[in-house]
Write a protein that holds these residues in place. Structure first.
Motif, PDB file in Angstrom:
ATOM      1  N   ASP A   1       0.835  -1.195   0.000  1.00  0.00           N
ATOM      2  CA  ASP A   1       0.000   0.000   0.000  1.00  0.00           C
ATOM      3  C   ASP A   1       0.871   1.247   0.000  1.00  0.00           C
ATOM      4  O   ASP A   1       0.546   2.237  -0.651  1.00  0.00           O
ATOM      5  CB  ASP A   1      -0.910  -0.005   1.228  1.00  0.00           C
ATOM      6  CG  ASP A   1      -1.945   1.096   1.172  1.00  0.00           C
ATOM      7  OD1 ASP A   1      -1.791   2.094   1.898  1.00  0.00           O
ATOM      8  OD2 ASP A   1      -2.896   0.975   0.385  1.00  0.00           O
ATOM      9  N   GLN A   2       1.982   1.186   0.728  1.00  0.00           N
ATOM     10  CA  GLN A   2       2.912   2.304   0.774  1.00  0.00           C
ATOM     11  C   GLN A   2       4.326   1.766   0.555  1.00  0.00           C
ATOM     12  O   GLN A   2       5.001   1.361   1.500  1.00  0.00           O
ATOM     13  CB  GLN A   2       2.840   3.029   2.119  1.00  0.00           C
ATOM     14  CG  GLN A   2       3.768   4.231   2.199  1.00  0.00           C
ATOM     15  CD  GLN A   2       3.796   4.828   3.598  1.00  0.00           C
ATOM     16  OE1 GLN A   2       2.878   4.647   4.381  1.00  0.00           O
ATOM     17  NE2 GLN A   2       4.867   5.537   3.906  1.00  0.00           N
ATOM     18  N   PRO A   3       4.801   1.722  -0.689  1.00  0.00           N
ATOM     19  CA  PRO A   3       6.146   1.201  -0.925  1.00  0.00           C
ATOM     20  C   PRO A   3       7.205   2.099  -0.303  1.00  0.00           C
ATOM     21  O   PRO A   3       7.107   3.320  -0.359  1.00  0.00           O
ATOM     22  CB  PRO A   3       6.262   1.172  -2.453  1.00  0.00           C
ATOM     23  CG  PRO A   3       5.249   2.159  -2.934  1.00  0.00           C
ATOM     24  CD  PRO A   3       4.140   2.150  -1.929  1.00  0.00           C
ATOM     25  N   ASN A   4       8.198   1.458   0.307  1.00  0.00           N
ATOM     26  CA  ASN A   4       9.336   2.210   0.836  1.00  0.00           C
ATOM     27  C   ASN A   4      10.665   1.569   0.459  1.00  0.00           C
ATOM     28  O   ASN A   4      11.717   2.010   0.908  1.00  0.00           O
ATOM     29  CB  ASN A   4       9.240   2.371   2.357  1.00  0.00           C
ATOM     30  CG  ASN A   4       9.389   1.048   3.102  1.00  0.00           C
ATOM     31  OD1 ASN A   4       9.485  -0.032   2.492  1.00  0.00           O
ATOM     32  ND2 ASN A   4       9.413   1.099   4.428  1.00  0.00           N
ATOM     33  N   HIS A   5      10.595   0.523  -0.383  1.00  0.00           N
ATOM     34  CA  HIS A   5      11.805  -0.228  -0.719  1.00  0.00           C
ATOM     35  C   HIS A   5      11.609  -0.886  -2.081  1.00  0.00           C
ATOM     36  O   HIS A   5      10.507  -1.348  -2.402  1.00  0.00           O
ATOM     37  CB  HIS A   5      12.067  -1.303   0.341  1.00  0.00           C
ATOM     38  CG  HIS A   5      13.284  -2.133   0.061  1.00  0.00           C
ATOM     39  ND1 HIS A   5      14.557  -1.729   0.400  1.00  0.00           N
ATOM     40  CD2 HIS A   5      13.411  -3.340  -0.527  1.00  0.00           C
ATOM     41  CE1 HIS A   5      15.424  -2.666   0.039  1.00  0.00           C
ATOM     42  NE2 HIS A   5      14.760  -3.647  -0.537  1.00  0.00           N
ATOM     43  N   VAL A   6      12.684  -0.946  -2.864  1.00  0.00           N
ATOM     44  CA  VAL A   6      12.656  -1.620  -4.157  1.00  0.00           C
ATOM     45  C   VAL A   6      13.869  -2.533  -4.258  1.00  0.00           C
ATOM     46  O   VAL A   6      14.996  -2.119  -3.950  1.00  0.00           O
ATOM     47  CB  VAL A   6      12.657  -0.616  -5.332  1.00  0.00           C
ATOM     48  CG1 VAL A   6      12.697  -1.352  -6.670  1.00  0.00           C
ATOM     49  CG2 VAL A   6      11.443   0.291  -5.267  1.00  0.00           C
ATOM     50  N   GLU A   7      13.615  -3.775  -4.679  1.00  0.00           N
ATOM     51  CA  GLU A   7      14.700  -4.682  -5.018  1.00  0.00           C
ATOM     52  C   GLU A   7      14.938  -4.633  -6.518  1.00  0.00           C
ATOM     53  O   GLU A   7      14.001  -4.790  -7.316  1.00  0.00           O
ATOM     54  CB  GLU A   7      14.357  -6.117  -4.594  1.00  0.00           C
ATOM     55  CG  GLU A   7      14.468  -6.371  -3.111  1.00  0.00           C
ATOM     56  CD  GLU A   7      15.917  -6.341  -2.600  1.00  0.00           C
ATOM     57  OE1 GLU A   7      16.810  -6.834  -3.324  1.00  0.00           O
ATOM     58  OE2 GLU A   7      16.136  -5.831  -1.487  1.00  0.00           O
ATOM     59  N   ALA A   8      16.176  -4.379  -6.918  1.00  0.00           N
ATOM     60  CA  ALA A   8      16.515  -4.335  -8.340  1.00  0.00           C
ATOM     61  C   ALA A   8      16.214  -5.680  -8.986  1.00  0.00           C
ATOM     62  O   ALA A   8      16.494  -6.736  -8.409  1.00  0.00           O
ATOM     63  CB  ALA A   8      17.981  -3.966  -8.517  1.00  0.00           C
ATOM     64  N   ALA A   9      15.640  -5.636 -10.196  1.00  0.00           N
ATOM     65  CA  ALA A   9      15.240  -6.867 -10.881  1.00  0.00           C
ATOM     66  C   ALA A   9      15.894  -7.026 -12.245  1.00  0.00           C
ATOM     67  O   ALA A   9      15.627  -8.009 -12.934  1.00  0.00           O
ATOM     68  CB  ALA A   9      13.723  -6.894 -11.045  1.00  0.00           C
ATOM     69  N   SER A  10      16.767  -6.101 -12.625  1.00  0.00           N
ATOM     70  CA  SER A  10      17.394  -6.182 -13.950  1.00  0.00           C
ATOM     71  C   SER A  10      18.157  -7.497 -14.097  1.00  0.00           C
ATOM     72  O   SER A  10      18.931  -7.884 -13.225  1.00  0.00           O
ATOM     73  CB  SER A  10      18.346  -5.009 -14.153  1.00  0.00           C
ATOM     74  OG  SER A  10      17.636  -3.794 -14.184  1.00  0.00           O
ATOM     75  N   GLY A  11      17.921  -8.171 -15.217  1.00  0.00           N
ATOM     76  CA  GLY A  11      18.567  -9.450 -15.476  1.00  0.00           C
ATOM     77  C   GLY A  11      17.773 -10.633 -14.983  1.00  0.00           C
ATOM     78  O   GLY A  11      18.142 -11.788 -15.289  1.00  0.00           O
ATOM     79  N   PHE A  12      16.702 -10.391 -14.238  1.00  0.00           N
ATOM     80  CA  PHE A  12      15.906 -11.491 -13.693  1.00  0.00           C
ATOM     81  C   PHE A  12      14.450 -11.408 -14.148  1.00  0.00           C
ATOM     82  O   PHE A  12      13.599 -12.129 -13.622  1.00  0.00           O
ATOM     83  CB  PHE A  12      16.011 -11.506 -12.170  1.00  0.00           C
ATOM     84  CG  PHE A  12      17.415 -11.778 -11.708  1.00  0.00           C
ATOM     85  CD1 PHE A  12      17.902 -13.064 -11.621  1.00  0.00           C
ATOM     86  CD2 PHE A  12      18.287 -10.721 -11.444  1.00  0.00           C
ATOM     87  CE1 PHE A  12      19.206 -13.317 -11.252  1.00  0.00           C
ATOM     88  CE2 PHE A  12      19.595 -10.956 -11.062  1.00  0.00           C
ATOM     89  CZ  PHE A  12      20.064 -12.258 -10.956  1.00  0.00           C
ATOM     90  N   GLU A  13      14.199 -10.547 -15.134  1.00  0.00           N
ATOM     91  CA  GLU A  13      12.851 -10.464 -15.692  1.00  0.00           C
ATOM     92  C   GLU A  13      12.435 -11.802 -16.304  1.00  0.00           C
ATOM     93  O   GLU A  13      11.300 -12.258 -16.101  1.00  0.00           O
ATOM     94  CB  GLU A  13      12.784  -9.366 -16.756  1.00  0.00           C
ATOM     95  CG  GLU A  13      13.106  -7.958 -16.257  1.00  0.00           C
ATOM     96  CD  GLU A  13      14.585  -7.588 -16.431  1.00  0.00           C
ATOM     97  OE1 GLU A  13      14.865  -6.382 -16.467  1.00  0.00           O
ATOM     98  OE2 GLU A  13      15.428  -8.514 -16.525  1.00  0.00           O
ATOM     99  N   GLU A  14      13.341 -12.418 -17.064  1.00  0.00           N
ATOM    100  CA  GLU A  14      13.006 -13.673 -17.731  1.00  0.00           C
ATOM    101  C   GLU A  14      12.739 -14.781 -16.717  1.00  0.00           C
ATOM    102  O   GLU A  14      11.832 -15.606 -16.910  1.00  0.00           O
ATOM    103  CB  GLU A  14      14.125 -14.102 -18.679  1.00  0.00           C
ATOM    104  CG  GLU A  14      13.801 -15.380 -19.446  1.00  0.00           C
ATOM    105  CD  GLU A  14      14.923 -15.836 -20.363  1.00  0.00           C
ATOM    106  OE1 GLU A  14      14.782 -16.927 -20.943  1.00  0.00           O
ATOM    107  OE2 GLU A  14      15.928 -15.105 -20.493  1.00  0.00           O
ATOM    108  N   SER A  15      13.494 -14.813 -15.629  1.00  0.00           N
ATOM    109  CA  SER A  15      13.267 -15.836 -14.604  1.00  0.00           C
ATOM    110  C   SER A  15      11.868 -15.706 -14.015  1.00  0.00           C
ATOM    111  O   SER A  15      11.174 -16.702 -13.801  1.00  0.00           O
ATOM    112  CB  SER A  15      14.319 -15.722 -13.496  1.00  0.00           C
ATOM    113  OG  SER A  15      15.609 -15.990 -13.990  1.00  0.00           O
ATOM    114  N   LYS A  16      11.454 -14.478 -13.744  1.00  0.00           N
ATOM    115  CA  LYS A  16      10.109 -14.250 -13.195  1.00  0.00           C
ATOM    116  C   LYS A  16       9.049 -14.718 -14.193  1.00  0.00           C
ATOM    117  O   LYS A  16       8.087 -15.411 -13.814  1.00  0.00           O
ATOM    118  CB  LYS A  16       9.920 -12.763 -12.884  1.00  0.00           C
ATOM    119  CG  LYS A  16       8.559 -12.400 -12.284  1.00  0.00           C
ATOM    120  CD  LYS A  16       8.446 -10.894 -12.094  1.00  0.00           C
ATOM    121  CE  LYS A  16       7.084 -10.482 -11.539  1.00  0.00           C
ATOM    122  NZ  LYS A  16       7.052 -10.525 -10.067  1.00  0.00           N
ATOM    123  N   ILE A  17       9.212 -14.356 -15.450  1.00  0.00           N
ATOM    124  CA  ILE A  17       8.231 -14.718 -16.468  1.00  0.00           C
ATOM    125  C   ILE A  17       8.182 -16.233 -16.645  1.00  0.00           C
ATOM    126  O   ILE A  17       7.089 -16.838 -16.691  1.00  0.00           O
ATOM    127  CB  ILE A  17       8.550 -14.013 -17.794  1.00  0.00           C
ATOM    128  CG1 ILE A  17       8.335 -12.501 -17.649  1.00  0.00           C
ATOM    129  CG2 ILE A  17       7.704 -14.566 -18.937  1.00  0.00           C
ATOM    130  CD1 ILE A  17       8.967 -11.679 -18.746  1.00  0.00           C
TER     131      ILE A  17
END
Length: 274
Positions: A200-216
């Motif tokens: 609801d209120q983001p305060n943190h982001v984990e970088a995902a570059s290079g792992f987009e394909e793994s998620k998909i």
């Protein structure tokens, strides 16, 4: 911390007011992580790229799926026992992708890495028995970081997502304190961080570059859900359909990343005062 009058409030359980400013990024890679999802595909949607990133860096990733997924079909004639078995297999395949095993979910992550609570889909409760069961898992796995649904997200429609979020938070409190559930005969345990996805209120982001394909790829392992959540016809899956789904996931990761000036990311609410 001080209040408006300058009174020192440090050490008092008064809570923190929302703070404007830049979001934090990339906590240290945990030794062990436990992701707790309401349904068999929720973990991959909520934090699949983050888990894949951590797994590649040596983190032991554990999945706890709270419901059996038995409502996850639009087919009124679906044999529900078959659907539950199918969704279990999909979870194992997705976890293998997250772990970086070869093939599309054909590797073996081990039965201790994907745990099923098997509550009835759509009927999840954050009750005492459920809290005891999740507390048992937390004390047994002893994860450095727990990830789960944000129970405080406004206008959340699905009751299981709300219940799963509160169950995760309640079980964390129980796991850390010695007088909760002593009959488990497991030592209390306190993780160092809690990451709540779809915040609801983001305060943190984990970088995902290079792992987009793994998620998909992990999400596509959930074939039983391709029609209901991905817009893919499982009876006639085409590259164009899967590409269209990927072209929805990648921009979302980009939007999350831009919250913290990153090219791609997954947004969370991070709690460390546990």
């Amino acid at each position: 911390a001080t209040d408006a009058s300058g009174t020192d409030l440090s050490g008092l359980p008064v809570g923190d007011l929302p703070v404007d400013g830049p979001l934090s990024t990339d906590i240290a890679v945990p030794d062990r992580a436990l992701a707790i999802g309401a349904h068999p595909d929720d973990i991959e949607f909520g934090c699949g790229a983050t888990l894949a990133k951590w797994a590649k860096a040596g983190c032991h990733v554990h999945h706890l799926v709270l419901t059996d997924g038995s409502k996850g079909t639009w087919d009124p004639d679906q044999e529900l026992d078959e659907l539950v078995a199918e969704r279990r297999a999909e979870c194992l395949a997705a976890a293998a992708v997250i772990d970086g095993l070869p093939g599309d979910g054909q590797g073996d992550v081990g039965s201790d890495r994907v745990i099923f609570l098997d509550r009835i889909d759509g009927e999840l409760a954050a009750g005492t028995e459920e809290r005891r069961a999740v507390c048992r898992v937390i004390r047994a796995v002893r994860p450095t970081v727990i990830l789960g649904h944000d129970p405080w997200r406004r206008y959340r429609l699905h009751p299981d997502h709300r219940a799963a979020g509160f169950l995760t938070v309640d079980a964390l409190v129980a796991a850390r304190d010695p007088h909760f559930f002593p009959e488990l005969e497991l030592a209390p345990y306190r993780p160092t961080a809690l990451l709540l996805w779809e915040p609801d209120q983001p305060n943190h982001v984990e970088a995902a570059s290079g792992f987009e394909e793994s998620k998909i790829r992990a999400l596509l392992c959930h074939r039983s859900q391709q029609q209901t959540t991905m817009g893919i016809d499982p009876a006639a899956t085409t590259a164009a359909q899967t590409d269209a789904f990927a072209h929805r996931v990648v921009p979302q990761l980009g939007a999350h990343g831009r919250l913290a000036s990153l090219p791609a990311g997954e947004a969370f609410h991070l709690l460390t005062d546990l």
